[in-house]
Design a protein around this motif. Sequence first.
Motif, mmCIF file in Angstrom:
data_model
loop_
_atom_site.group_PDB
_atom_site.id
_atom_site.type_symbol
_atom_site.label_atom_id
_atom_site.label_comp_id
_atom_site.label_asym_id
_atom_site.label_seq_id
_atom_site.Cartn_x
_atom_site.Cartn_y
_atom_site.Cartn_z
ATOM 1 N N VAL A 25 6.590 -12.075 -10.955
ATOM 2 C CA VAL A 25 5.840 -11.634 -9.772
ATOM 3 C C VAL A 25 4.365 -12.005 -9.919
ATOM 4 C CG1 VAL A 25 4.998 -9.595 -8.554
ATOM 5 C CG2 VAL A 25 7.433 -9.823 -9.049
ATOM 6 N N ARG A 26 3.845 -11.912 -11.140
ATOM 7 C CA ARG A 26 2.434 -12.239 -11.356
ATOM 8 C C ARG A 26 2.143 -13.731 -11.178
ATOM 9 N NH1 ARG A 26 -0.112 -9.473 -16.639
ATOM 10 N NH2 ARG A 26 -2.023 -10.088 -15.551
ATOM 11 N N MET A 27 3.118 -14.571 -11.494
ATOM 12 C CA MET A 27 2.833 -16.012 -11.462
ATOM 13 C C MET A 27 3.444 -16.737 -10.260
ATOM 14 S SD MET A 27 5.306 -17.525 -14.499
ATOM 15 C CE MET A 27 4.833 -16.258 -15.679
ATOM 16 N N THR A 28 4.278 -16.051 -9.472
ATOM 17 C CA THR A 28 4.929 -16.683 -8.325
ATOM 18 C C THR A 28 4.052 -16.565 -7.080
ATOM 19 O OG1 THR A 28 7.135 -16.226 -9.200
ATOM 20 C CG2 THR A 28 6.967 -16.629 -6.851
ATOM 21 N N THR B 200 6.198 -15.369 -1.321
ATOM 22 C CA THR B 200 6.541 -13.969 -1.075
ATOM 23 C C THR B 200 8.026 -13.706 -1.259
ATOM 24 O OG1 THR B 200 4.706 -13.775 0.489
ATOM 25 C CG2 THR B 200 6.421 -12.091 0.600
ATOM 26 N N TRP B 201 8.871 -14.633 -0.790
ATOM 27 C CA TRP B 201 10.311 -14.409 -0.895
ATOM 28 C C TRP B 201 10.781 -14.414 -2.345
ATOM 29 C CZ3 TRP B 201 13.711 -18.010 -2.960
ATOM 30 C CH2 TRP B 201 13.220 -19.322 -3.129
ATOM 31 N N LEU B 202 10.122 -15.223 -3.209
ATOM 32 C CA LEU B 202 10.468 -15.209 -4.629
ATOM 33 C C LEU B 202 10.006 -13.912 -5.290
ATOM 34 C CD1 LEU B 202 9.846 -18.837 -5.951
ATOM 35 C CD2 LEU B 202 12.004 -17.561 -5.921
ATOM 36 N N TRP C 94 12.412 -11.182 -7.267
ATOM 37 C CA TRP C 94 12.158 -10.684 -8.616
ATOM 38 C C TRP C 94 11.952 -9.168 -8.631
ATOM 39 C CZ3 TRP C 94 13.563 -12.623 -12.893
ATOM 40 C CH2 TRP C 94 13.671 -14.004 -13.053
ATOM 41 N N VAL C 95 11.385 -8.620 -7.577
ATOM 42 C CA VAL C 95 11.268 -7.155 -7.487
ATOM 43 C C VAL C 95 12.656 -6.525 -7.428
ATOM 44 C CG1 VAL C 95 10.539 -5.267 -5.973
ATOM 45 C CG2 VAL C 95 8.960 -7.138 -6.467
#
Length: 251
Positions: free
Chosen positions: A176-179, A182-184, A188-189
């Motif tokens: 989440v920090r490096m993507t 938004t959909w990715l 991951w969430v």
Amino acid sequence: MLPRGPRDLLWQILLFCGAYWVYRLVRGQVFDQSAAAFANARWIVDLQQTLHVFVEPDIQRWAISTGWVEGVGSWMYLNTHFVVTTFTLAFIYLARNEHFYWVRNMFMVAMGFALLGYVLFPTAPPRLMPGLGFIDSVSDFTGVSSDSDVNALYNPYAAVPSMHVGFALMLAISMVRMTRHTWLKALWVLYPVVVSFVVVVTANHWVFDAVTGALVAVVSAVAAQTVLSRVRPAQWAWEPEPALPAPARAG
């Protein structure tokens, strides 16, 4: 093209493999503590009942009644943990190498905390307590008893914390920090949420185990961010400090 050459790649592989086998060996040393493991499991059941969150039997009964959720959950339990973890760490190393060493340290800290949990608090998983209405869905799915080879490298009582959940959350925190998309980020969430559901629906972990696994992940992330990053900020920080330019020589 390897970001830091073959020597660094070999070192990271050896470090992870070595840590993982130490993790398995130490975890396996508590495989004969069945009395304590079942006593701790009953304590968890009592705690969750007191908190009105003893939902595992209802969740598994619902999954079985659907005719497919239990099977999908069993398949995911067997296949996704190793595959997703390995491929995601490889991606971070190759494509986001500047963040890899922070992620690596987070995983190392988490495995250390997990080993403390396995040694100090051996716990029987729900699947070993059929009297409470549980079935071993993974064993039914594969046709092989999951406890057929209990030994020094494997034991069924290493349930607290759930590192399926811990690993999933640590990967999610990192990605989440490096993507940028938004959909990715959303996927991951959702990933640790799905993993938490899978470990419960297959009766491999209590809700308590999932919560403690998530807690280990968060504490390990904080340790990597606030402690280890300060030890070697040029290598271990999430955003490594750039090397200072060499001073110019006098003519």
